[in-house]
Motif scaffolding. Structure first.
Motif, PDB file in Angstrom:
ATOM      1  N   ASP A   1     -11.019  -3.354 -11.376  1.00 32.22           N
ATOM      2  CA  ASP A   1     -12.040  -4.328 -11.001  1.00 32.22           C
ATOM      3  C   ASP A   1     -13.429  -3.680 -11.067  1.00 32.22           C
ATOM      4  O   ASP A   1     -14.367  -4.207 -11.671  1.00 32.22           O
ATOM      5  N   GLN A   2     -13.538  -2.487 -10.491  1.00 33.23           N
ATOM      6  CA  GLN A   2     -14.850  -1.819 -10.459  1.00 33.23           C
ATOM      7  C   GLN A   2     -15.314  -1.423 -11.863  1.00 33.23           C
ATOM      8  O   GLN A   2     -16.484  -1.564 -12.203  1.00 33.23           O
TER       9      GLN A   2
ATOM     10  N   LEU B   1      -2.364   0.464  -4.645  1.00 32.58           N
ATOM     11  CA  LEU B   1      -3.342  -0.629  -4.625  1.00 32.58           C
ATOM     12  C   LEU B   1      -4.659  -0.251  -5.302  1.00 32.58           C
ATOM     13  O   LEU B   1      -5.438  -1.108  -5.709  1.00 32.58           O
ATOM     14  N   ALA B   2      -4.889   1.049  -5.451  1.00 35.86           N
ATOM     15  CA  ALA B   2      -6.132   1.491  -6.096  1.00 35.86           C
ATOM     16  C   ALA B   2      -6.112   1.264  -7.598  1.00 35.86           C
ATOM     17  O   ALA B   2      -7.149   1.335  -8.254  1.00 35.86           O
TER      18      ALA B   2
ATOM     19  N   CYS C   1      -3.969  -7.796 -10.824  1.00 35.37           N
ATOM     20  CA  CYS C   1      -4.188  -7.327 -12.201  1.00 35.37           C
ATOM     21  C   CYS C   1      -4.040  -8.474 -13.209  1.00 35.37           C
ATOM     22  O   CYS C   1      -4.714  -8.485 -14.234  1.00 35.37           O
TER      23      CYS C   1
ATOM     24  N   LYS D   1       0.824  -1.224   0.000  1.00 32.04           N
ATOM     25  CA  LYS D   1       0.000   0.000   0.000  1.00 32.04           C
ATOM     26  C   LYS D   1       0.858   1.274   0.000  1.00 32.04           C
ATOM     27  O   LYS D   1       0.393   2.337  -0.382  1.00 32.04           O
TER      28      LYS D   1
ATOM     29  N   ALA E   1      -5.541  -1.646  -9.103  1.00 32.59           N
ATOM     30  CA  ALA E   1      -6.299  -2.890  -9.302  1.00 32.59           C
ATOM     31  C   ALA E   1      -7.768  -2.733  -8.916  1.00 32.59           C
ATOM     32  O   ALA E   1      -8.657  -3.226  -9.622  1.00 32.59           O
ATOM     33  N   THR E   2      -8.045  -2.023  -7.821  1.00 35.86           N
ATOM     34  CA  THR E   2      -9.458  -1.911  -7.409  1.00 35.86           C
ATOM     35  C   THR E   2     -10.240  -1.067  -8.419  1.00 35.86           C
ATOM     36  O   THR E   2     -11.408  -1.340  -8.695  1.00 35.86           O
ATOM     37  N   THR E   3      -9.587  -0.052  -8.998  1.00 34.77           N
ATOM     38  CA  THR E   3     -10.256   0.752 -10.038  1.00 34.77           C
ATOM     39  C   THR E   3     -10.623  -0.147 -11.221  1.00 34.77           C
ATOM     40  O   THR E   3     -11.768  -0.131 -11.701  1.00 34.77           O
TER      41      THR E   3
ATOM     42  N   VAL F   1     -12.572   5.065  -4.669  1.00 36.32           N
ATOM     43  CA  VAL F   1     -11.868   3.815  -4.889  1.00 36.32           C
ATOM     44  C   VAL F   1     -11.397   3.227  -3.563  1.00 36.32           C
ATOM     45  O   VAL F   1     -10.673   3.876  -2.826  1.00 36.32           O
ATOM     46  N   GLY F   2     -11.812   1.996  -3.304  1.00 37.50           N
ATOM     47  CA  GLY F   2     -11.352   1.340  -2.076  1.00 37.50           C
ATOM     48  C   GLY F   2      -9.930   0.857  -2.274  1.00 37.50           C
ATOM     49  O   GLY F   2      -9.542   0.491  -3.369  1.00 37.50           O
ATOM     50  N   THR F   3      -9.119   0.877  -1.241  1.00 36.04           N
ATOM     51  CA  THR F   3      -7.727   0.424  -1.382  1.00 36.04           C
ATOM     52  C   THR F   3      -7.449  -0.796  -0.510  1.00 36.04           C
ATOM     53  O   THR F   3      -6.317  -1.150  -0.277  1.00 36.04           O
TER      54      THR F   3
END
Ligand code: NDP
Ligand code: MG
Length: 396
Positions: A356-357, A349-350, A312, A194, A352-354, A393-395
């Motif tokens: 994904d969303q 880390l955001a 990713c 992170k 990958a979460t971006t 965006v969740g991290t």
């Protein structure tokens, strides 16, 4: 080999500079017809003074004027805009086009080269990730020759049987094994991912590359994009493409045959090897690289990629399985997320979460034409920008 006339798209980038390095070693073999760049105008002017192309192309009119002044009396005509990039990719007197613009911007000129039936030396993997079906169709219909520059795909190309025309099983191929270095964070404690900064992410242990692809290597999105690239280049199903981590970056990829044989291409990690291979194909040229000293390297090691550390890579396989516009969406959202990370607008880390969303939100977009894919690309960019701007965006 007769003299080959070249257009180099993205001449000012890492691949472009390496290409000119190889070309400069063989002035009797290559003539540079066109060079293109975007922001690095001084560097492009210097390249034009040295290689004397007929055309130099940039995107903006302003930058074109600056370049024109810098090149006054040099004999190089300065053009600007996307149409000009397409024009120099399709010039009748050009044999080979090095497609080394970064990102989705590389698609239209690479496609123009394919439609003009050129030898396309494809570094811009985003072309295949966005529009693999349409690009490969253009290559077939217009009799273009496609030579992969990406080191892994170039290694696969060299390890496949001569005359390979797609359909792995029909050629006795069981699997394509793409190697990955694992980037700078392969051994880093997971709880500290992170805190990764842009400076840490662009410092690749084995390769010197542009900033975007360096971040992609750190997240292993680069390998994900390469799985998608391999799917189209070699007409392979996703389950026929496997990724193995090989931290020394000496084996650049492998092909496994039905009889158990595995063929590989090895070399020092220097992009001039795949570049020289494609420039000279089917001949061979001296590329200025150091000879491989295996005794000095000592050992080569391998491990399976950890998808918790590299989500990713899993997202790329998911997008490939989803089909349609999913890989174009993934690519566009990734370009936005990587740019935001490099500008410190989102944490590491955001990224990958971006992705994904955005994939979940837009997965059903149409992909019946190139226009559909460009629309999906635009929609994904917009959605990613909104997500990034609202910091939703969740991290975790
Ligand atoms: P760089 O960022 O070093 O270079 C990118 C080039 O594209 C530069 O010439 C840049 O111009 C130009 N450019 C950037 N944006 C635009 C745009 N919107 N329109 C037109 N031109 C533009 O990237 P790399 O050379 O590292 O990579 C190029 C491609 O090759 C990428 O697709 C990458 O994935 C692929 N690749 C790279 C490898 C490597 O080792 N570097 C390995 C395998 C694949 P300027 O600099 O003047 O602004
Ligand atoms: Mg690669």
């Amino acid at each position: 080999m007769s003299v080959r006339n070249l257009t180099i798209l993205g001449a000012t980038g890492t691949i472009g500079v390496n290409t000119l390095d190889v070309v400069a070693r063989h002035p009797d073999r290559f003539r540079v017809m066109a060079l293109t760049g975007q922001n690095q105008i001084d560097k492009l002017a210097e390249q034009c003074r040295r290689f004397r192309p007929r055309y130099a192309v940039v995107l903006d009119a302003d930058k074109a004027r600056t370049l024109e002044q810098a090149l006054a009396g040099n004999g190089t005509e300065v053009l600007h805009g996307v149409e000009a990039l397409e024009f120099v990719s399709a010039l009748p007197e050009v044999d080979s086009v090095m497609a080394a613009i970064v990102g989705a911007a590389g698609l239209r000129p690479a496609l123009a080269a394919a439609k003009a039936g050129k030898r396309v030396l494809l570094a811009n993997k985003e072309t295949l990730v966005m529009a693999g079906r349409f690009f490969m169709q253009a290559v077939r219909e217009h009799g273009a020759t496609l030579l992969p520059i990406d080191s892994e795909h170039n290694a696969v190309f060299q390890s496949l049987p001569a005359g390979y025309t797609g359909d792995p099983t029909a050629h006795g191929v069981r699997r394509i094994l793409l190697t990955a270095s694992g980037g700078p964070f392969r051994g880093r404690a997971i709880e500290t991912l992170k805190d990764i900064t842009p400076e840490e992410a662009v410092a690749h242990p084995n390769w010197v590359m542009g900033r975007k692809i360096s971040v992609d290597s750190a997240t292993m999105m680069n390998k994900g994009l390469e799985v998608i690239e391999a799917r189209w280049l070699f007409d392979a199903r996703p389950e026929q493409i496997e990724v193995v981590i090989h931290p020394q970056s000496i084996i650049h990829s492998m092909v496994e045959y039905l009889d158990g044989s595995v063929l590989a291409q090895l070399s020092n990690p220097d992009m001039r090897t795949p570049i020289a291979h494609s420039l000279a194909y089917p001949e061979r040229l001296e590329a200025g690289v150091n000879w491989l000293d295996l005794a000095k390297i000592g050992s080569l090691s391998f491990e399976a990629p950890d998808l918790r550390r590299f989500p990713c890579l899993g997202l790329a396989y998911q997008a490939l399985a989803a089909g349609g516009a999913a890989t174009a969406i993934l690519n566009a959202a990734n370009e936005e997320a990587v740019a935001a990370f490099l500008e410190r607008r989102i944490p590491y880390l955001a990224i990958a979460t971006t992705l994904d969303q955005i994939l979940q939100k837009l997965a059903g977009e149409k992909a019946d034409s190139l226009e559909d894919l460009l629309a999906a690309d635009a929609a994904a960019r917009q959605a990613a920008r909104e997500l990034i701007a609202t910091a939703a965006v969740g991290t975790a």
